[in-house]
Design an enzyme around this catalytic site. Structure first.
Site, PDB file in Angstrom:
ATOM      1  N   GLU A  34      -2.575 -11.553 -23.124  1.00 53.96           N
ATOM      2  CA  GLU A  34      -1.962 -11.704 -21.808  1.00 53.96           C
ATOM      3  C   GLU A  34      -1.421 -13.111 -21.591  1.00 53.96           C
ATOM      4  OE1 GLU A  34      -4.460  -9.248 -18.727  1.00 53.96           O
ATOM      5  OE2 GLU A  34      -5.837 -10.387 -19.983  1.00 53.96           O
ATOM      6  N   HIS A  76       0.813  -1.218   0.000  1.00 52.43           N
ATOM      7  CA  HIS A  76       0.000   0.000   0.000  1.00 52.43           C
ATOM      8  C   HIS A  76       0.847   1.269   0.000  1.00 52.43           C
ATOM      9  CE1 HIS A  76      -3.523  -2.235   0.301  1.00 52.43           C
ATOM     10  NE2 HIS A  76      -3.530  -2.470   1.603  1.00 52.43           N
ATOM     11  N   ASP A 123       0.302  -9.470 -17.136  1.00 53.20           N
ATOM     12  CA  ASP A 123       0.019 -10.907 -17.131  1.00 53.20           C
ATOM     13  C   ASP A 123       0.868 -11.662 -18.148  1.00 53.20           C
ATOM     14  OD1 ASP A 123      -1.822 -11.619 -15.086  1.00 53.20           O
ATOM     15  OD2 ASP A 123      -3.280 -10.344 -16.080  1.00 53.20           O
ATOM     16  N   CYS A 179      -1.491  -2.091 -22.856  1.00 54.72           N
ATOM     17  CA  CYS A 179      -2.044  -1.452 -21.653  1.00 54.72           C
ATOM     18  C   CYS A 179      -1.422  -1.994 -20.387  1.00 54.72           C
ATOM     19  CB  CYS A 179      -3.566  -1.579 -21.624  1.00 54.72           C
ATOM     20  SG  CYS A 179      -4.122  -3.284 -21.629  1.00 54.72           S
TER      21      CYS A 179
HETATM   22  C1  PEP Z   1      -2.143  -6.692 -17.747  1.00 58.18           C
HETATM   23  O1  PEP Z   1      -2.245  -7.875 -17.390  1.00 58.18           O
HETATM   24  O2  PEP Z   1      -1.119  -6.221 -18.288  1.00 58.18           O
HETATM   25  C2  PEP Z   1      -3.262  -5.753 -17.517  1.00 58.18           C
HETATM   26  C3  PEP Z   1      -3.234  -4.522 -17.978  1.00 58.18           C
HETATM   27  O3  PEP Z   1      -4.319  -6.230 -16.794  1.00 58.18           O
HETATM   28  P1  PEP Z   1      -4.368  -6.265 -15.179  1.00 58.18           P
HETATM   29  O4  PEP Z   1      -3.129  -5.605 -14.656  1.00 58.18           O
HETATM   30  O5  PEP Z   1      -5.634  -5.572 -14.810  1.00 58.18           O
HETATM   31  O6  PEP Z   1      -4.401  -7.754 -14.934  1.00 58.18           O
HETATM   32 MG    MG Z   2      -4.190  -8.658 -16.813  1.00 59.49          MG
END
Ligand code: PEP
Ligand code: MG
Length: 565
Positions: free
Chosen positions: A430, A190, A454, A501
């Site tokens: 992912e 955190h 991921d 992303c």
């Molecule tokens: C990812 O896995 O890169 C992603 C953007 O999704 P999250 O971090 O929400 O699993």
């Molecule tokens: Mg993800």
């Protein structure tokens, strides 16, 4: 005495200032027995209500200072506080053992925290800290000691502690925290998340941390170095680095809303990762040209039941309207793994990251999926909607998810409801299998968005919540880079666009390699937008391609990092 200590970098930046050493002490607890059981239970309930009120205030302050994602930490605390596993059990203990409310709170929260801690997983280790934090706050309230925490810090200081709870962190008067340094914690703790959202440096995992209040310290959050009583040379070097960073940030911030165009004239689309309506407003102000990832989990948190179609429609509509014609990529519900939401009973799985996660779960729960898809198609009338599915591993999942969208559209048409007919459908990449068969998936989709968080975890077999293997899970590993290259090539061969992303898209160090690999859209946390745009502006696509080629041929993460620094 001048010393340098090494820890784990948790939030970047440089800070210099006096140390404030924080060692919270638990007051002595009155043991009982108590005579008036109902009065003692009433005292407990009053304390729970008071702490809940205070947490509500901290949640609002945090949302204003550090954004919704940081504020969610307090939402989770309030959920624990409302949970009968704490309140009803403590009331029971008062009744059966004539315990004082303080003793009951300590026993119940301590037992629950020990249970979480014994699971041996980073996510549950954090929940153990949450529950202990709540216990301490309740005891302080019951004993009339006030909120405690770090409210006594009066001059801007580097806060040093064994560990910091969220309420400690947020009880600091605004502007007094220069940096956080802790013995415990991981980059996902955190304190680290709050530091990043507040834009201050943090170092965690500083074992043998031994400093006194008032000693001058220097913090290099990028390198994870704590300088205790720095000598004039070290001070000068830290000040120089800080000056350079501030200048870069200022220049970048001034141009945040301008497009990111390479030196040879190629415009890159830079968009935001968001998790709520407030995040959408902040992202817009940070220079985001749209949204590359809306994590819809926020709608499902902090409530006992699932959100209705209308509730979801209103939230999606608000976000789409903020961005108008600009794209908003909405990811369908991504729970499972380390993410739980109330109202969905996930079975206990031995390896939840390899279990019913993301699209696997929503395909198995058609009511849940259809409700979300109908809400999205209705909201799509008010903006530029792109629907994205998480955790796809197979072509069959793509077909099934597409069919689910068709079903939702047909239901709305049957109802005579207004819905969009012009929207795109894509998936997150992912899972390595999806990257490897991207050429087979692309014809069925409009776009890909690479989720490197991921993708790295599944490529390198590194649990993303486990701090002991965190250094292995680096997206700059050549294996991850080669998968990205395959995905970009497959998408472009079929005339589709590809975004990213995962956190990697917001890492300024990764800019040349991603530019060289040819991603079309960059989606990141809003605070990274200005600096990444600035880095893009300093590269030509040709030079970036050469860097990417060298990185792809490297045989280790260390080699790639050497090329990029
Ligand atoms: C990812 O896995 O890169 C992603 C953007 O999704 P999250 O971090 O929400 O699993
Ligand atoms: Mg993800």
């Amino acid at each position: 005495m001048n010393r340098i200590m090494h820890g784990v970098p948790a939030a970047g930046g440089i800070a210099i200032g006096p140390a404030f050493v924080y060692r919270p002490e638990m007051p002595e607890i009155p043991e009982g027995p108590v005579d008036d059981i109902p009065a003692e239970q009433a005292r407990l309930l009053a304390a729970i209500a008071a702490v809940d009120r205070r947490l509500g205030e901290l949640e609002a302050i945090t949302a204003g200072q550090a954004g919704d994602t940081a504020a969610e930490i307090f939402e989770v605390h309030r959920m624990f506080l409302a949970d009968p596993a704490i309140s009803a059990k403590a009331a029971d203990m008062i009744a059966t053992e004539a315990a004082t409310a303080e003793a009951a709170v300590v026993a119940v929260t301590g037992a629950l925290a020990d249970e979480f801690a014994s699971i041996g997983d980073d996510y549950f280790a954090q929940r153990a800290i949450d529950v202990r934090d709540i216990g301490q706050q309740l005891v302080r309230e019951l004993m009339g000691l006030g909120a405690g925490g770090l409210s006594e810090v009066t001059v801007p200081s580097v806060v040093i502690a064994d560990d910091l709870t969220p309420s400690d962190t947020m009880s600091l008067p605004e502007g007094t925290a220069l940096a956080f340094c802790t013995k415990e914690g991981s980059a996902t703790s955190h304190a680290a998340i709050l530091a990043r959202s507040m834009g201050i440096p943090a170092i965690v995992g500083l074992t043998n941390l031994d400093v006194s209040t008032g000693t001058t310290v220097g913090v290099d959050g990028d390198a994870g170095l704590l300088y205790i009583d720095p000598d004039p040379e070290q001070l000068a070097a830290l000040r120089k680095k800080r000056g350079q960073q501030v200048r870069l940030l200022t220049v970048a911030a001034e141009r945040a809303s301008e497009p990111a165009v390479t030196t040879d004239g190629h415009r890159q689309e830079v968009v935001a990762n968001i998790g709520s309506v407030t995040d959408a407003e902040r992202a817009e102000r940070s220079g985001a040209e749209g949204v590359g990832l809306l994590r819809t989990e926020f709608l499902f948190l902090d409530r006992g039941t699932l959100p209705t179609e209308d509730e979801q429609y209103e939230a999606y509509r608000s976000i789409l309207e903020i961005f108008g014609d600009r794209p908003v990529v909405v990811r369908t519900l991504d729970v499972g793994g380390d993410k739980q939401v109330p109202g969905i009973d996930l079975e206990n799985e031995l390896n939840p990251f390899l279990g019913r996660r993301g699209i696997r779960l929503t395909l198995a729960e058609p009511d849940l999926f259809q409700t979300q898809l109908r809400a999205l198609l209705r909201a799509g009338v008010h903006g530029n909607l792109k629907i994205m599915f998480p955790m796809v591993a197979t072509l069959a999942e793509v077909e099934a998810a597409r069919a689910a969208v068709d079903t939702a559209a047909a239901t709305l048409d049957g109802r005579g409801a207004e819905r969009t007919a012009s929207f795109e459908v894509g998936i997150m990449i992912e899972v390595p299998s999806a990257a490897l068969i991207a050429g087979a998936l692309a014809p069925r989709l409009d776009f890909f968005s690479i989720g490197t968080n991921d993708l790295t975890q599944y490529t390198l077999a590194v649990d993303r919540t486990n701090p002991t293997v965190a250094t292995i899970g680096d997206p700059l590993h050549p294996a991850v880079l080669r998968l990205i290259q395959m995905v970009v090539e497959a998408a472009h061969t079929h005339g589709k666009w590809v975004g990213m992303c995962g956190e990697m898209a917001g890492d300024p160090l990764a800019v040349p390699v991603l530019l060289g690999l040819g991603i079309d859209e960059w989606s990141m946390n809003p605070p990274s937008i200005s600096i990444v745009k600035d880095r893009i502006r300093s590269w030509s696509t040709d030079a970036a391609r050469k860097v990417a080629d060298r990185c792809l041929r490297a045989s280790s993460t260390a080699e790639v990092r050497d090329i990029l620094t």
